[in-house]
Design an enzyme around this catalytic site. Structure first.
Site, short mmCIF file in Angstrom:
data_model
loop_
_atom_site.label_atom_id
_atom_site.label_comp_id
_atom_site.label_asym_id
_atom_site.label_seq_id
_atom_site.Cartn_x
_atom_site.Cartn_y
_atom_site.Cartn_z
N HIS A 1 -1.37 -110.77 -87.54
CA HIS A 1 -1.27 -111.29 -86.17
C HIS A 1 -1.31 -110.12 -85.19
CE1 HIS A 1 0.49 -115.41 -87.09
NE2 HIS A 1 0.51 -114.82 -88.27
N GLU B 1 -5.44 -114.17 -80.48
CA GLU B 1 -5.10 -112.80 -80.90
C GLU B 1 -6.36 -112.10 -81.39
OE1 GLU B 1 -1.79 -113.44 -83.59
OE2 GLU B 1 -0.63 -114.42 -82.03
N GLU C 1 2.17 -107.61 -87.14
CA GLU C 1 1.91 -107.82 -85.72
C GLU C 1 1.27 -106.53 -85.24
OE1 GLU C 1 2.63 -110.28 -83.50
OE2 GLU C 1 3.74 -111.65 -84.76
N HIS D 1 -3.78 -117.41 -85.22
CA HIS D 1 -3.60 -117.74 -83.80
C HIS D 1 -4.85 -117.31 -83.03
CE1 HIS D 1 1.00 -117.74 -84.45
NE2 HIS D 1 0.52 -118.96 -84.49
N ARG E 1 -3.88 -120.85 -78.38
CA ARG E 1 -3.20 -120.30 -79.56
C ARG E 1 -3.35 -121.19 -80.80
NH1 ARG E 1 2.01 -117.72 -80.91
NH2 ARG E 1 3.23 -119.04 -82.28
#
Lengths: 310, 88
Positions: A197, A73, A271, A70, A128
């Site tokens: 991510h 990020e 994440e 993405h 994104r």
């Protein structure tokens, strides 16, 4: 620009060309350990670079790490740079990394979505998806983490090209995804696949598209707990962990669901850090702390993979 | 270049699944042009200036707790660019 990877600024965000230059410098400085493979081209024709860390052998069991599927990020791509440098500096000095690399290869794709990443630097910092022109729509881009052939088209993805979670026309339609799929299949000996991510402070494992537990759920859960404990040991950063669907929400067409279904048991997704104030605009002074704590968790997963061959 | 002047990021804290579902309804209202950064609780969402009042009213009418995580997104982006340029 930095002259070498020792003087490279790890504490700031970098453009795509700077990241590609970093990769070339790392290869040039460590020719016996690092090589660069181009596994394909993005929609707009940019190279999809993968760094291979290998001490020799042929088609050794391998660990895959990717950052930056993405585009916005940014801390993930930045962390990927730090990981690459850590691998070369810790080989020969850290016993776990040395043992792993003496028997296994590590592949690192720092920018899975180069078109999107470039776009965040030049046009829209909040972008994104990739930059695919969608036929019949004025909306651009496919969410590359909804394009994998694992529950493709199910809940938690969208068939609307204007959605941030647009899945694309068919599974593996996007070159950025298809290139990884081809690479994983042709390699045939990847034992761990870790996709990174930001930001919610979680370590997740399959599945996202179904409530059916992964058959290795107990082991994946145990390793995840160990990994987040190691991560927290540095700065006390607290992570949640579990399967994607039970920890976040239903999400179809994700990368690690596909890799798990291909037989890659140790499939995880991170994440990264969330300070609760900045979201995707995490200040650059957080890059190195974020990468350092994540590296500890990565090493737990890599070490477990190394010690538990299957 | 994208202009995010006036955009704010709300951190929304639904107290239960019912409130969470009410928040997710907002995603389907395309005119609002909301950008969900994070779907789990707490939910973070970027709200363009033209939708600020509508979203605030909606959340308050449903007694859903929220606060402004980022008051001026463009200011943060400008600072990020300034830092990158200064190091370059």
């Amino acid at each position: 620009p930095a002259g070498n990877t020792d003087t490279f600024h790890y504490t700031t965000y970098h453009t795509l060309s700077e990241i590609y230059s970093f990769q070339d410098m790392l290869v040039a400085e460590n020719p016996k350990l690092v090589s660069k493979t181009v596994i394909g081209q993005s929609y707009e024709g940019r190279p999809l670079n993968v760094l291979k860390f290998s001490t020799g052998g042929s088609n050794r069991p391998a660990i895959w790490i990717d950052t930056g599927i993405h585009a916005r990020e940014w801390v993930t791509q930045a962390s990927g740079i730090v990981f690459a440098k850590k691998i070369v500096t810790e080989y020969g000095t850290d016993s776990a990394v040395t043992e792993i690399l003496n028997r296994m290869d590590v592949f690192l794709e720092m920018v899975v979505n180069p078109d999107g990443y470039h776009f965040t630097h030049t046009n829209n910092r909040m972008w994104r998806k990739n930059r695919k022109q969608n036929r019949g729509s004025t909306c651009v881009g496919v969410d590359l983490n909804r394009n994998w052939n694992a529950g493709f088209g199910g809940h938690g993805s969208s068939n609307n090209p204007c959605s941030e979670i647009y899945r694309g026309t068919r599974a593996h339609s996007e070159p950025e995804v298809k290139s990884i799929v081809n690479f994983v299949r042709s390699h045939g000996n990847i034992k761990a696949f870790i996709s990174i991510h930001s930001y919610s402070q979680m370590l997740l494992f399959p599945y996202g598209y179904t409530r059916k537990p992964a058959k290795d759920q107990a082991e994946l859960d145990q390793v995840a707990q160990k990994a987040i404990t190691a991560l927290a040991s540095l700065y006390g950063t607290s992570y949640r962990y579990g399967s994607i669907i039970t920890t976040i929400y239903q999400s179809s067409g994700g990368s690690i669901d596909w890799t798990y279904n291909q037989g890659i048991k140790y499939s995880y997704t991170f994440e990264l850090r969330d300070t609760g104030h900045f979201g995707f605009i995490l200040p650059a002074n957080q890059i190195v702390p974020t990468a350092n704590e994540t590296w500890l968790a990565l090493k737990v997963i890599m070490d477990h993979t190394f010690k538990n061959p299957y | 270049k994208g202009d995010f002047h006036g955009h704010q990021v709300f951190r929304i804290v639904p107290k239960d699944d019912v409130q969470l579902a009410l928040v997710r309804v907002l995603e389907d209202i395309l005119d609002l042009e909301l950008d969900f950064w994070r779907w789990v609780t707490p939910v973070d969402v970027r709200v363009p200036s033209h939708s600020l009042q509508v979203v605030k009213t909606y959340l308050e009418n449903h007694c859903i707790k929220y606060f402004t995580m980022i008051k001026d997104l463009q200011a943060l982006l400008d600072e990020e660019q300034r830092q990158m340029k200064s190091i370059a």
